[in-house]
Design a protein around this motif. Structure first.
Motif, PDB file in Angstrom:
ATOM      1  N   LEU A  11       0.855  -1.210  -0.085  1.00  0.00           N
ATOM      2  CA  LEU A  11       0.073  -0.060   0.084  1.00  0.00           C
ATOM      3  C   LEU A  11       0.961   1.186   0.161  1.00  0.00           C
ATOM      4  CD1 LEU A  11      -2.888   1.204   0.068  1.00  0.00           C
ATOM      5  CD2 LEU A  11      -2.611   0.892   2.443  1.00  0.00           C
ATOM      6  N   ALA A  12       2.096   1.243   0.744  1.00  0.00           N
ATOM      7  CA  ALA A  12       2.760   2.232   0.767  1.00  0.00           C
ATOM      8  C   ALA A  12       3.537   2.731  -0.544  1.00  0.00           C
ATOM      9  CB  ALA A  12       3.993   2.062   1.826  1.00  0.00           C
ATOM     10  N   ARG A  13       3.546   1.480  -1.436  1.00  0.00           N
ATOM     11  CA  ARG A  13       4.017   2.215  -2.833  1.00  0.00           C
ATOM     12  C   ARG A  13       3.125   3.047  -3.637  1.00  0.00           C
ATOM     13  NH1 ARG A  13       4.637  -1.242  -6.433  1.00  0.00           N
ATOM     14  NH2 ARG A  13       6.982  -0.958  -7.116  1.00  0.00           N
ATOM     15  N   SER A  14       1.833   3.164  -3.217  1.00  0.00           N
ATOM     16  CA  SER A  14       1.007   3.838  -3.866  1.00  0.00           C
ATOM     17  C   SER A  14       1.195   5.420  -4.144  1.00  0.00           C
ATOM     18  CB  SER A  14      -0.454   3.868  -3.386  1.00  0.00           C
ATOM     19  OG  SER A  14      -0.542   4.407  -1.889  1.00  0.00           O
ATOM     20  N   THR A  15       2.321   5.798  -3.183  1.00  0.00           N
ATOM     21  CA  THR A  15       2.632   7.252  -3.061  1.00  0.00           C
ATOM     22  C   THR A  15       3.531   7.170  -4.174  1.00  0.00           C
ATOM     23  OG1 THR A  15       4.450   6.719  -1.461  1.00  0.00           O
ATOM     24  CG2 THR A  15       2.411   7.547  -0.775  1.00  0.00           C
ATOM     25  N   PHE A  40       3.829   4.911  -7.045  1.00  0.00           N
ATOM     26  CA  PHE A  40       3.261   4.334  -8.150  1.00  0.00           C
ATOM     27  C   PHE A  40       1.808   4.127  -8.099  1.00  0.00           C
ATOM     28  CE2 PHE A  40       7.389   2.237  -7.030  1.00  0.00           C
ATOM     29  CZ  PHE A  40       8.134   2.516  -7.862  1.00  0.00           C
ATOM     30  N   PRO A  41       1.148   5.452  -8.090  1.00  0.00           N
ATOM     31  CA  PRO A  41      -0.259   5.469  -7.735  1.00  0.00           C
ATOM     32  C   PRO A  41      -1.264   4.510  -8.799  1.00  0.00           C
ATOM     33  CG  PRO A  41       0.371   7.593  -8.602  1.00  0.00           C
ATOM     34  CD  PRO A  41       1.716   6.695  -8.387  1.00  0.00           C
ATOM     35  N   GLU A  42      -0.490   4.227 -10.062  1.00  0.00           N
ATOM     36  CA  GLU A  42      -1.046   3.327 -11.057  1.00  0.00           C
ATOM     37  C   GLU A  42      -1.184   1.753 -10.638  1.00  0.00           C
ATOM     38  OE1 GLU A  42       3.006   3.139 -12.064  1.00  0.00           O
ATOM     39  OE2 GLU A  42       1.791   4.747 -11.177  1.00  0.00           O
ATOM     40  N   GLN A  43      -0.220   1.415  -9.582  1.00  0.00           N
ATOM     41  CA  GLN A  43      -0.452   0.158  -9.091  1.00  0.00           C
ATOM     42  C   GLN A  43      -1.317  -0.300  -7.926  1.00  0.00           C
ATOM     43  OE1 GLN A  43       3.771  -1.008  -8.926  1.00  0.00           O
ATOM     44  NE2 GLN A  43       4.318  -0.282 -10.740  1.00  0.00           N
ATOM     45  N   ARG A  44      -1.926  -1.125  -8.082  1.00  0.00           N
ATOM     46  CA  ARG A  44      -3.013  -1.568  -7.368  1.00  0.00           C
ATOM     47  C   ARG A  44      -2.651  -3.159  -7.025  1.00  0.00           C
ATOM     48  NH1 ARG A  44      -3.109   2.891  -6.596  1.00  0.00           N
ATOM     49  NH2 ARG A  44      -4.779   4.398  -6.404  1.00  0.00           N
ATOM     50  N   PHE A  45      -2.806  -3.557  -5.616  1.00  0.00           N
ATOM     51  CA  PHE A  45      -2.839  -4.896  -5.288  1.00  0.00           C
ATOM     52  C   PHE A  45      -4.021  -5.345  -4.145  1.00  0.00           C
ATOM     53  CE2 PHE A  45       1.457  -3.117  -5.476  1.00  0.00           C
ATOM     54  CZ  PHE A  45       2.190  -4.108  -6.219  1.00  0.00           C
ATOM     55  N   THR A  46      -4.410  -6.531  -4.382  1.00  0.00           N
ATOM     56  CA  THR A  46      -5.262  -7.311  -3.533  1.00  0.00           C
ATOM     57  C   THR A  46      -4.412  -8.334  -2.850  1.00  0.00           C
ATOM     58  OG1 THR A  46      -5.932  -8.963  -5.278  1.00  0.00           O
ATOM     59  CG2 THR A  46      -7.342  -7.019  -4.994  1.00  0.00           C
ATOM     60  N   PHE A  47      -5.004  -8.710  -1.637  1.00  0.00           N
ATOM     61  CA  PHE A  47      -3.982  -9.579  -0.867  1.00  0.00           C
ATOM     62  C   PHE A  47      -5.008 -10.731  -0.177  1.00  0.00           C
ATOM     63  CE2 PHE A  47      -2.272 -10.991   3.355  1.00  0.00           C
ATOM     64  CZ  PHE A  47      -0.721 -11.054   3.002  1.00  0.00           C
ATOM     65  N   VAL A  99       1.301 -13.952  -7.786  1.00  0.00           N
ATOM     66  CA  VAL A  99       2.330 -14.468  -7.089  1.00  0.00           C
ATOM     67  C   VAL A  99       2.048 -15.106  -5.517  1.00  0.00           C
ATOM     68  CG1 VAL A  99       3.139 -12.608  -6.142  1.00  0.00           C
ATOM     69  CG2 VAL A  99       4.803 -14.193  -6.244  1.00  0.00           C
ATOM     70  N   MET A 100       2.666 -16.131  -5.241  1.00  0.00           N
ATOM     71  CA  MET A 100       2.025 -16.725  -3.806  1.00  0.00           C
ATOM     72  C   MET A 100       3.334 -17.004  -2.863  1.00  0.00           C
ATOM     73  SD  MET A 100       0.081 -20.346  -3.423  1.00  0.00           S
ATOM     74  CE  MET A 100      -1.086 -20.086  -4.492  1.00  0.00           C
ATOM     75  N   ALA A 101       3.369 -16.643  -1.645  1.00  0.00           N
ATOM     76  CA  ALA A 101       4.381 -16.599  -0.873  1.00  0.00           C
ATOM     77  C   ALA A 101       3.954 -17.373   0.480  1.00  0.00           C
ATOM     78  CB  ALA A 101       4.926 -15.191  -0.188  1.00  0.00           C
ATOM     79  N   TYR A 102       4.993 -18.496   0.814  1.00  0.00           N
ATOM     80  CA  TYR A 102       4.607 -19.087   2.044  1.00  0.00           C
ATOM     81  C   TYR A 102       5.258 -18.541   3.252  1.00  0.00           C
ATOM     82  CZ  TYR A 102       5.158 -23.556   4.904  1.00  0.00           C
ATOM     83  OH  TYR A 102       5.085 -24.458   6.019  1.00  0.00           O
ATOM     84  N   ALA A 103       4.486 -17.912   3.958  1.00  0.00           N
ATOM     85  CA  ALA A 103       5.014 -17.112   5.267  1.00  0.00           C
ATOM     86  C   ALA A 103       5.930 -17.670   6.084  1.00  0.00           C
ATOM     87  CB  ALA A 103       3.922 -16.524   6.002  1.00  0.00           C
TER      88      ALA A 103
END
Length: 237
Positions: free
Chosen positions: A10-14, A16-23, A59-63
């Motif tokens: 989310l902090a990247r939106s400052t 790269f405002p065009e990039q959006r992520f869902t989690f 992308v998938m990450a095993y925590a």
């Protein structure tokens, strides 16, 4: 994983405002950080991978870092390969990384050959993490164990306290400090401040995971106030 990684994206939106992520997340059960529960947790990772593959993530990450490292040196490679195959059985191709693999790969990418670490684990598990990292050719000069066995309590630790712990840590002559070798222990609010305090690169397992996720997605590996690795200003291999 479920708080700090979305916060970094989310902090990247400052920038790269065009990039959006869902989690999206699927959980493996663990209450106490013991070898037995870590083994059971790792077995459950296949179920979680299948569930998340239904969402067709990019992308998938095993925590859980220590769930991987407790299974033996180099196990992140076996785990990632197995989970990749599991996902393919659901007729989808999704890159799979792990926080354990992300930490190792990021240390190597930035030529961090000697590190000191802080973990929330009991000392035997911390030693397992140290041994795992050193088996990858990276020297661990010092390690602090906070010795918190309850997994919920680990998630409630105050990241501000890490600023005191990092000053107790022997980081003389190291290339970097791993402020939290655990994606459950909060550290993000203290990453940049700890780095400014000691004058050395500071990262965490969560920071390394975000770095590798962004790299996998072909996006600029830059997050504000998240330390050296995500500053976007340093070259790596």
């Amino acid at each position: 994983m479920e708080t700090e990684i979305p916060a970094m994206l989310l902090a990247r939106s400052t920038l790269f405002p065009e990039q959006r992520f869902t989690f999206h997340s699927s959980r493996m059960r663990m209450m106490n950080v013991t070898p037995e529960e870590l083994k059971a947790m790792d077995v459950a990772s296949d179920r979680c991978a299948i569930e998340l593959s239904d969402a067709r993530c990019d992308v998938m990450a095993y925590a859980c870092l220590v769930a991987i490292m407790a299974q033996g040196n180099g196990y992140h490679r076996n785990s990632q390969e197995r989970l990749q195959s599991t996902v393919k059985e659901n007729n989808v191709s999704i890159p799979v990384i792990s926080s354990a693999g992300a930490l190792i790969d990021t240390l190597k990418a930035f030529d961090f050959n000697k590190v000191s670490i802080i973990t929330p684990y009991m000392k035997p598990l911390t030693q397992r993490v140290v041994d795992y990292i050193q088996a990858e050719g990276i020297t661990v000069k010092d390690a602090i164990s906070l010795e918190v066995a309850d997994n919920l309590a680990v998630g409630l630790l105050n990241p501000e306290n890490l600023l005191e712990q990092v000053q107790r840590l022997d980081h003389e002559g190291v290339d970097a400090v791993i402020l939290s070798a655990c994606v459950q222990m909060p550290s993000l609010p203290s990453i940049q401040r700890a780095q400014d305090l000691i004058g050395k690169p500071v990262l965490s397992a969560s920071v390394a995971t975000v770095y590798q996720m962004l790299k996998t997605l072909g996006l600029e590996t830059k997050v504000p106030d998240a330390g050296y690795v995500l500053s976007g200003t340093h070259k790596c291999r």
